[in-house]
Design an enzyme around this catalytic site. Structure first.
Site, PDB file in Angstrom:
ATOM      1  N   CYS A  89       0.821  -1.217   0.000  1.00 46.57           N
ATOM      2  CA  CYS A  89       0.000   0.000   0.000  1.00 46.57           C
ATOM      3  C   CYS A  89       0.853   1.264   0.000  1.00 46.57           C
ATOM      4  CB  CYS A  89      -0.914   0.022   1.221  1.00 46.57           C
ATOM      5  SG  CYS A  89      -2.123  -1.317   1.207  1.00 46.57           S
ATOM      6  N   CYS A 104      -3.837  -0.005  -3.096  1.00 47.42           N
ATOM      7  CA  CYS A 104      -4.423   0.391  -1.817  1.00 47.42           C
ATOM      8  C   CYS A 104      -3.709   1.627  -1.286  1.00 47.42           C
ATOM      9  CB  CYS A 104      -4.337  -0.762  -0.826  1.00 47.42           C
ATOM     10  SG  CYS A 104      -2.754  -1.636  -0.811  1.00 47.42           S
TER      11      CYS A 104
END
Ligand code: N1C
Length: 256
Positions: free
Chosen positions: A81, A162
């Protein structure tokens, strides 16, 4: 902190056409795993099997992206992420940049992206062979072996996105958000506000010339993403990114 992925651009990426694709594939796969301990659960022979079944024995202009589903499902890959870097028409500068520092990861820093980057391959109807020459080019037919691979791998990469994602686009061309690019047709459509917090566009310009963040194609991009997903854009002169490439100690956050 461990990123879980180490840049492996320095490793050999030659693609000798006389040598078998299988050897190149397995060698690059094993080299990647050596350098990225977090991917050690992967089995290169198994990945090769899943890969080759996508196109062997098939018309090289008739390989849909779904043909690579077994490959994508065979590979074990941790999402990272906030550090995922997408790009369109900026391949060279993006990889010159990511090669020097670990703050961003592109698809070519993942196992399948690393293996296939720079390679050409295809099969032939009624043949068990794999070919590395005489394959259809990128625009010769829509469902060509290579293009469908990048479509499918890009879809998986975008599905895994993400946090805060970054995209480096080319401010020296008429349409930085090109509607026919993989970035526009595949990746952007898969950013989900439930997982992706923001999209930051870095528009690489030649000394404050060319396209700006007000460009109509970038307005289109903004309209395309889910409203809950934050959007921002910054025009950054290419020289500033070049400085960051030549001074790898500069904090990533100071590059744009
Ligand atoms: O069509 P594009 O750019 O918008 O595709 C770029 C986009 C990136 O964000 C990547 O995640 O799609 C992914 N991707 C690759 O990672 C990749 N590596 C090498 C797409 N294409 C990739 N290639 C080759 O670049 C591919 O073989 C084709 O020739 C180009 C497409 O790049 P583009 O048009 O600049």
């Amino acid at each position: 902190i461990s990123l879980g992925v180490v840049h492996s651009h320095a490793l050999s990426s030659s693609s000798p056409s006389s040598e078998s694709l299988k050897k190149t594939f397995i060698d690059k796969c094993e080299a990647f795993i050596q350098n990225n301990k977090s991917s050690s659960a992967n089995n290169c022979q198994k990945i090769w099997s899943a890969f080759q079944q996508a196109f062997v024995g098939r018309d090289p202009c008739n390989v849909p992206m779904e043909a690579y589903d077994p490959l994508i499902h065979t590979v074990i890959q941790d999402p990272v992420c906030n550090r995922m870097l997408f790009w369109s028409k900026t391949k060279k500068i993006v990889h010159d940049f990511t090669e020097k520092r670990d703050c961003f990861l592109t698809l070519e820093d993942t196992l399948v992206g690393f293996i296939m980057n720079g390679l050409t391959w295809c099969g032939k109807e009624e043949s068990n062979e794999t070919f590395t020459t005489g394959c259809p080019g990128w625009t010769d037919c829509v469902n060509n072996t290579v293009r469908s691979f990048w479509n499918r791998a890009s879809a998986a990469f975008a599905d895994a996105a993400c946090g805060d994602v970054t995209a480096m686009l080319n401010g020296s061309i008429a349409t930085p958000f090109s509607p026919t690019s993989i970035f526009a047709t595949i990746e952007v459509k898969r950013f989900k506000a439930a997982k992706v917090k923001s999209l930051s566009v870095v528009l690489v310009t030649k000394e404050n010339k060319g396209t700006t963040c007000d460009d109509p194609s970038l307005q289109d991009l903004q309209k395309e993403i889910e409203p809950k997903l934050k959007y921002n854009c910054k025009a950054v002169p290419e020289s500033k990114i070049q400085d960051c490439i030549s001074h790898p100690d500069t904090a990533c956050g100071a590059c744009w």
